[in-house]
Structures are given as C-alpha cells and as structure tokens.
Design a protein around this motif. Structure first.
Motif, mmCIF file in Angstrom:
data_model
loop_
_atom_site.group_PDB
_atom_site.id
_atom_site.type_symbol
_atom_site.label_atom_id
_atom_site.label_comp_id
_atom_site.label_asym_id
_atom_site.label_seq_id
_atom_site.Cartn_x
_atom_site.Cartn_y
_atom_site.Cartn_z
ATOM 1 N N ALA A 136 0.857 -1.187 0.000
ATOM 2 C CA ALA A 136 0.000 0.000 0.000
ATOM 3 C C ALA A 136 0.890 1.234 0.000
ATOM 4 O O ALA A 136 1.878 1.294 0.741
ATOM 5 C CB ALA A 136 -0.917 0.007 1.219
ATOM 6 N N LYS A 220 -0.460 -7.624 -4.559
ATOM 7 C CA LYS A 220 -1.382 -6.519 -4.821
ATOM 8 C C LYS A 220 -0.660 -5.193 -4.549
ATOM 9 O O LYS A 220 0.020 -5.051 -3.528
ATOM 10 C CB LYS A 220 -2.619 -6.619 -3.932
ATOM 11 N N VAL A 222 -1.608 -1.132 -4.285
ATOM 12 C CA VAL A 222 -2.739 -0.213 -4.224
ATOM 13 C C VAL A 222 -2.279 1.152 -3.724
ATOM 14 O O VAL A 222 -1.492 1.255 -2.784
ATOM 15 C CB VAL A 222 -3.868 -0.778 -3.329
ATOM 16 N N THR A 224 -3.522 4.701 -2.052
ATOM 17 C CA THR A 224 -4.627 5.204 -1.247
ATOM 18 C C THR A 224 -4.645 6.723 -1.298
ATOM 19 O O THR A 224 -3.600 7.376 -1.225
ATOM 20 C CB THR A 224 -4.521 4.737 0.217
ATOM 21 N N ALA A 275 -2.963 5.684 -10.982
ATOM 22 C CA ALA A 275 -3.305 4.272 -10.803
ATOM 23 C C ALA A 275 -3.883 3.680 -12.080
ATOM 24 O O ALA A 275 -3.545 2.560 -12.475
ATOM 25 C CB ALA A 275 -4.302 4.120 -9.647
ATOM 26 N N GLY A 281 -4.257 -0.694 -8.190
ATOM 27 C CA GLY A 281 -5.470 -0.372 -7.470
ATOM 28 C C GLY A 281 -5.452 1.030 -6.886
ATOM 29 O O GLY A 281 -4.398 1.651 -6.706
ATOM 30 N N TYR A 374 -10.470 -4.162 0.697
ATOM 31 C CA TYR A 374 -9.873 -4.227 -0.649
ATOM 32 C C TYR A 374 -9.102 -5.538 -0.820
ATOM 33 O O TYR A 374 -9.229 -6.226 -1.845
ATOM 34 C CB TYR A 374 -8.948 -3.030 -0.856
ATOM 35 N N TYR A 375 -8.326 -5.904 0.189
ATOM 36 C CA TYR A 375 -7.521 -7.114 0.084
ATOM 37 C C TYR A 375 -8.372 -8.380 0.161
ATOM 38 O O TYR A 375 -8.265 -9.274 -0.680
ATOM 39 C CB TYR A 375 -6.454 -7.141 1.182
ATOM 40 N N ASP A 380 -8.339 -6.642 -6.841
ATOM 41 C CA ASP A 380 -7.052 -6.341 -7.461
ATOM 42 C C ASP A 380 -7.192 -5.315 -8.576
ATOM 43 O O ASP A 380 -8.041 -5.452 -9.468
ATOM 44 C CB ASP A 380 -6.425 -7.608 -8.052
ATOM 45 N N ASN A 381 -6.328 -4.293 -8.531
ATOM 46 C CA ASN A 381 -6.219 -3.293 -9.598
ATOM 47 C C ASN A 381 -7.535 -2.584 -9.899
ATOM 48 O O ASN A 381 -7.717 -2.049 -10.997
ATOM 49 C CB ASN A 381 -5.674 -3.930 -10.888
#
Length: 521
Positions: A136, A220, A222, A224, A275, A281, A374-375, A380-381
């Motif tokens: 993240a 993953k 991501v 934020t 992103a 993500g 999210y996880y 994903d993405n």
C-alpha cells in the motif's frame, strides 16, 4: 507480508488517541492510549514509545528512544489487513515526500540523517523467500509545492490557514483573510505534479520488488487517497468560526470548503489517474471520515469521546488553548523548521504537535478496514471509494465498506490507419454534455516521429481556449516517444476538442499520429 510505504497517513501518525478532549489530566477522559496509572507515585505516566509508536521512531526533546521521528504506529492502517501470523512491514514516515520513497540510485534522498529511503529499506528487508501479499502506498500530500508557501507539504497549507484564521479573529480590528487566496494561484500546477511522482513511485516499487524475486502480478499494489479531515459545508461545523482556537480547529469555514473541493479532491483525482495509467489499485478515502471530521456537528468531546460512534476521528490541533494565538498564530506554530519535539513542549501539547490534523485511533482503524476490505474481497487493480456503511450507533470504523468508483472520463481518437503529420494535421474529439467540469485535462498521445523538435502541437478546448502542448525546438532531437501532458482546465468540457500538429520540415512525411486520448477529471 503486508508492506506500507508513504507519509503520515500511512505511518499511523495520531493513532494514540481515541477522540479529543480539552482535559489534559490523567488519561484525558479515556482518550489517551499511552496513559497508564500507578497506585504509587508518580500516578499517571505516558508511554507513547511503548503503547503507540515503535520506540525507535518516536523521539522526545531529550532524545530518548527514537533515532528518528517517523512515528510508525503499531495500529497503522496496514496493521488491520494482516491475518494471524502475517508480517507487517511499515516503512512509511511522517512528513515523507515521494523522493523519500525512491531508491537513492533513482533520485531518492534520505528524509532523516542515516535513514535510508523507503525502497532502499525495502530492498534490505525482503528476499525471494518473503511472502509479499500487498503493498500500500500513501504519498503525495507533502509533494504539493505552492509558490506562495515557504516549503512544500500539506502541513504548510494548514499553517497558512491557521495564520489566516488568527488574522481574521484576533488582531485589534477585523482583518479578514483567507488562505485560499494564497492557495488558488498555484494549487493546480502543484497538485498536477503529484501525478508524475506517482508514476515514478509505482515503477520503482515494481522494479525494487522484481529485483528481489517478486514480479508484477505476484502481489497486490494499491494507492490510497486522502480523507477530508474538516467539514466542507458551513452547516456541518459545531460552534461559531470564531471559537475555532478554543475548539482546537482554527480554520476558516470557507477555507475548509476550498481545501476539500480544490486540494483534497484534486489530489485524489491525480492519484487515481496515475493508478489507471499504471494498472494498479486505488482507494479514494475522501468520504471515509464523514460524520466524524474535526469539529463536525454531532461529535462530542466528553467522556463519550472514547466511543467511536460519537467521536471525531481526527486529532485536533494539540495546543494548550489558554495560549494566546496572536503573533501570526504563534509565529506559524513556532517556526516551521523547528523540531516537533521542541514545538510540542513550547505549545504545551498533550503529546506531539505533529499528530494534529491526522487520523486518530478510530481514523486509523477506518482507513485500515478500507484496506482490509480491498484485500479480502480480491479487488485487485480496481478503483474503489471507501465510506461508512452504518449510522448512529453503527457509525464505527468496523462498518467501513468499499464501492466501485468510476474510471475518469477518457475519449480516444484511434484512426484505422496511422495519419501522416502535415502542416497542420487536425483531429477532433467530442465530449458529451454528461461529463462535468473538473480540474484538469490530460493529453495522452501515441506519435511516431524521429525528431520531436520538429513538432508544434496545440489543443483547443470547446470554449476556444488553446493550450500549447509543445512548440518548435529544432535543437530538441530524438524520437517523440509517448507520455502524458497535464494542464489545468476548469471550464465546461463538453463539445469539440481540436488537436493540431505541425511538422516544421517541409517534407511533412517523417511522422504519424497513431492515436491520442483525452482524459478529463
């Protein structure tokens, strides 16, 4: 392994508080996570270096404990994602800019003496046998560099707004000022630059992990965004604006609205744009604290502040409210470059001035549950927005949910065959009336040309505004390549956008336009 990179919104700054209270004694009406009572002397003691932050990242004025003031909290957002036995590697640092993430070999710089950049620390911490599940990244707010400010960073913006509040409400005579007057002139370019830093950060995260045996797609990744921390609408505040110092939220209501609609929203949009371009993500956190923002109507600061459904989820300005705020807001809260430990002592903070205007324990958990959803939901993405699902007694961090967020509007002109660039080549795209006005447009070209300096390129908006994307520069040789051009645009985007490309060499037969796209947000 769950890895966090970034700034104070990733590191967990402020996690040691369950709500806010003016009560400075004891456990502050149950809000201070670090407070412990001893039946013998000295009674109440406070141990943030034990109960809130990793001890080597929390530093007091006398130099005890920490080698750096990163304030890496045990209960940071990423800590709520892990399962039993999973490892968390939080490399974020309060105050970090993108350059403090990048490896030194790619332009990164140490944030504190002897502290490697975050990706150089990551390189030392992982190997091919590490089970990397998620990375993240929360960064960008401190990259904002507005020309009128002394230094970059969202914190500098807050200080300027406090100064405007003090000028308005405290000098003899009424001297109304708004910090948004200083922000407006440079905020567009300052925030758009964050987009390019995000692209570089994504690339370098991928490169660093690939070099350690973790290819793209094996974990993953991501990005934020940032939450609104004060109310947007004037009716959403508790108390009169002039009571802001006593209430520890000395921000003019109009300035708060401007920050949310012109800074926080822009910042979330450019992070989303990055992103989308890189295929990772994104979670928009803008609404995550709605109903629990600092000084928001309906929140409390009594003993009930230690209950999430009624508390603010943001740490207030941690300054003793009996201190007179004159002298330009106590000279920009006692000189911006001074150590936080010294400022905290002079301002008689309950703990650390650096924690002010950051998510508290409830806010950290709310952001963490957004990441966890999210996880766990295998998003994903994808593009998501996070918000509270419940109301009343259910308005708690445990009830955070994510919803699909629409992609930014994008139109593409993709001719069946590449088009030879003439003098000029003219192409158009039509944007429907359903697309709302935003802050930016992005031009994403795919051009084949052996000498980019031969090209002059303009883009005309529907209202007639013409943007020079590049001018002739015959000394600028080399292939055109591809990239993204970002410009401020707040007009009505609906109608015809006209692209014109001139080739300055008379033959006009060396280059082609393969396609181009227009993104609006």
């Amino acid at each position: 392994m769950f890895i966090q990179l970034g700034d104070s919104f990733g590191v967990g700054e402020g996690a040691g508080w369950k709500g806010n209270t003016n009560q400075s004694a004891g456990d502050r009406l149950g809000t201070d996570v670090a407070a412990r009572y001893h039946s013998d002397l000295p009674g109440w003691t406070y141990h943030p270096e034990t109960y809130v932050y990793q001890s080597n990242t929390y530093r007091e004025l006398d130099g005890h404990w920490g080698t750096n003031p990163c304030h890496r909290a045990y209960q940071s957002p990423i800590s709520y994602v892990k399962g039993w036995g999973d490892q968390v590697l939080n490399l974020a640092c309060s105050g970090a800019q993108s350059k403090h993430i990048w490896p030194a070999s790619a332009g990164g710089v140490e944030q504190h003496p002897g502290l490697k950049t975050q990706l150089d620390q990551l390189k030392d911490a992982v190997s091919a046998s590490s089970d990397v599940a998620m990375v993240a990244v929360s960064v960008g707010g401190n990259d904002i560099d507005i020309p009128a400010f002394d230094k970059p960073g969202f914190g500098e913006l807050v200080v300027k707004c406090i100064e405007s509040f003090v000028h308005t409400h405290y000098p003899d005579g009424f001297d109304p000022q708004y910090c948004n007057d200083e922000i407006a002139a440079g905020v567009g370019d300052a925030v758009s630059d964050v987009f390019y830093n995000q692209l570089k950060t994504i690339d370098l995260v991928r490169q660093t992990l690939a070099a350690e045996g973790h290819p793209i797609g094996s974990y993953k990744l991501v990005l934020t965004g940032y939450p609104s921390i004060t109310p947007t609408d004037e009716s959403d505040w508790f108390g009169a604006e002039g009571d802001g110092w006593a209430n520890h939220c000395p921000i003019r209501k109009a300035d708060s609205r401007y920050i949310n609609t012109h800074v926080v929203s822009r910042l979330n949009d450019v992070i989303q744009a990055a992103a989308e371009e890189k295929g990772v993500g994104f979670i928009n956190m803008e609404e995550a604290f709605d109903g629990h923002r600092l000084c928001e109507a309906g929140t409390v600061r009594t003993a009930s502040a230690a209950h999430p459904e009624s508390a603010e989820w943001v740490r207030f300005l941690d300054v003793d409210d009996t201190i007179n705020p004159l002298w330009e807001g106590i000279k920009s809260l006692l000189f911006g470059d001074s150590p936080d430990e010294w400022k905290s002592q002079q301002l008689r903070s309950q703990r650390s001035i650096a924690e002010s205007f950051h998510p508290n324990s409830y806010g950290q958990k709310a952001l963490g549950y957004c990441l966890r959803t999210y996880y766990n939901d295998d998003l994903d993405n994808s593009l998501q927005r996070c918000h509270i699902a419940g109301t009343g007694s259910s308005s708690t961090p445990d009830n955070m949910v994510t919803s699909t967020r629409a992609a930014l509007y994008k139109a593409t002109d993709d001719p069946a065959d590449s088009v030879t660039i003439g003098y000029p080549l003219t192409r158009t795209l039509t944007v429907p009336s359903s697309v709302p006005a935003g802050h930016y447009f992005q031009w994403l070209p795919k051009i084949t040309h052996p000498s980019k300096g031969q090209l002059k390129i303009t883009l005309q908006a529907p209202d007639g505004t013409t943007f020079m994307l590049r001018d002739f520069n015959f000394e600028d040789t080399g292939d055109f390549g591809n990239g993204t051009h970002t410009s401020n645009y707040t007009g009505d985007p609906s109608g015809t956008w006209t692209l014109r490309i001139w080739d300055g060499i008379s033959s006009h037969d060396e280059g082609t336009l393969d396609k181009w796209s227009l993104k609006l947000f």
